[in-house]
Design a protein around this motif. Sequence first.
Motif, PDB file in Angstrom:
ATOM      1  N   VAL A  36       0.843  -1.198   0.000  1.00 55.87           N
ATOM      2  CA  VAL A  36       0.000   0.000   0.000  1.00 55.87           C
ATOM      3  C   VAL A  36       0.877   1.247   0.000  1.00 55.87           C
ATOM      4  O   VAL A  36       0.631   2.199  -0.742  1.00 55.87           O
ATOM      5  CB  VAL A  36      -0.966   0.000   1.213  1.00 55.87           C
ATOM      6  CG1 VAL A  36      -1.650   1.347   1.367  1.00 55.87           C
ATOM      7  CG2 VAL A  36      -1.999  -1.106   1.072  1.00 55.87           C
ATOM      8  N   LEU A  39       2.520   1.745  -3.488  1.00 57.68           N
ATOM      9  CA  LEU A  39       1.530   2.153  -4.481  1.00 57.68           C
ATOM     10  C   LEU A  39       1.055   3.580  -4.232  1.00 57.68           C
ATOM     11  O   LEU A  39       0.793   4.330  -5.176  1.00 57.68           O
ATOM     12  CB  LEU A  39       0.349   1.187  -4.485  1.00 57.68           C
ATOM     13  CG  LEU A  39       0.648  -0.220  -4.997  1.00 57.68           C
ATOM     14  CD1 LEU A  39      -0.480  -1.175  -4.639  1.00 57.68           C
ATOM     15  CD2 LEU A  39       0.886  -0.203  -6.509  1.00 57.68           C
ATOM     16  N   SER A  40       0.980   3.976  -2.975  1.00 58.64           N
ATOM     17  CA  SER A  40       0.517   5.316  -2.613  1.00 58.64           C
ATOM     18  C   SER A  40       1.479   6.412  -3.062  1.00 58.64           C
ATOM     19  O   SER A  40       1.107   7.583  -3.099  1.00 58.64           O
ATOM     20  CB  SER A  40       0.304   5.420  -1.099  1.00 58.64           C
ATOM     21  OG  SER A  40      -0.726   4.559  -0.696  1.00 58.64           O
ATOM     22  N   ILE A  45      -2.655   8.113  -6.760  1.00 55.67           N
ATOM     23  CA  ILE A  45      -2.985   6.901  -5.998  1.00 55.67           C
ATOM     24  C   ILE A  45      -2.806   7.195  -4.515  1.00 55.67           C
ATOM     25  O   ILE A  45      -1.699   7.417  -4.047  1.00 55.67           O
ATOM     26  CB  ILE A  45      -2.069   5.711  -6.385  1.00 55.67           C
ATOM     27  CG1 ILE A  45      -2.086   5.448  -7.880  1.00 55.67           C
ATOM     28  CG2 ILE A  45      -2.433   4.461  -5.578  1.00 55.67           C
ATOM     29  CD1 ILE A  45      -3.360   4.869  -8.404  1.00 55.67           C
ATOM     30  N   ALA A  50      -4.756   2.382  -3.513  1.00 53.16           N
ATOM     31  CA  ALA A  50      -3.694   1.382  -3.334  1.00 53.16           C
ATOM     32  C   ALA A  50      -4.287   0.098  -2.751  1.00 53.16           C
ATOM     33  O   ALA A  50      -3.961  -1.010  -3.194  1.00 53.16           O
ATOM     34  CB  ALA A  50      -2.597   1.933  -2.432  1.00 53.16           C
TER      35      ALA A  50
END
Length: 90
Positions: A36, A39-40, A45, A50
């Motif tokens: 997470v 991806l953040s 995003i 995420a």
Amino acid sequence: MKGLLTAISLVMALAWNTAHAEEPATGPVNLNTATVEELSELKGIGKAKAEAIIAHRKEHGEFHKVEELTEVKGIGDSILDSNRPLLSLE
């Protein structure tokens, strides 16, 4: 004198925040293994998207093409295109 101290304090606070701000992703982010947090770091995003990417990955298996990212709710072509150079599958 009080104004000068206030100004110095403000400059120091801004410098601290700038130095400790999250950096955007600069290297490849593997869609099949990223957390997470990783991806953040991508443009557009946040934590919720995420988490949706990871949920999609768990439900449907690994991504085989980066274009499959648009199958995740809330992620369209513009988010994909702005992150395309940073995405990998390996």
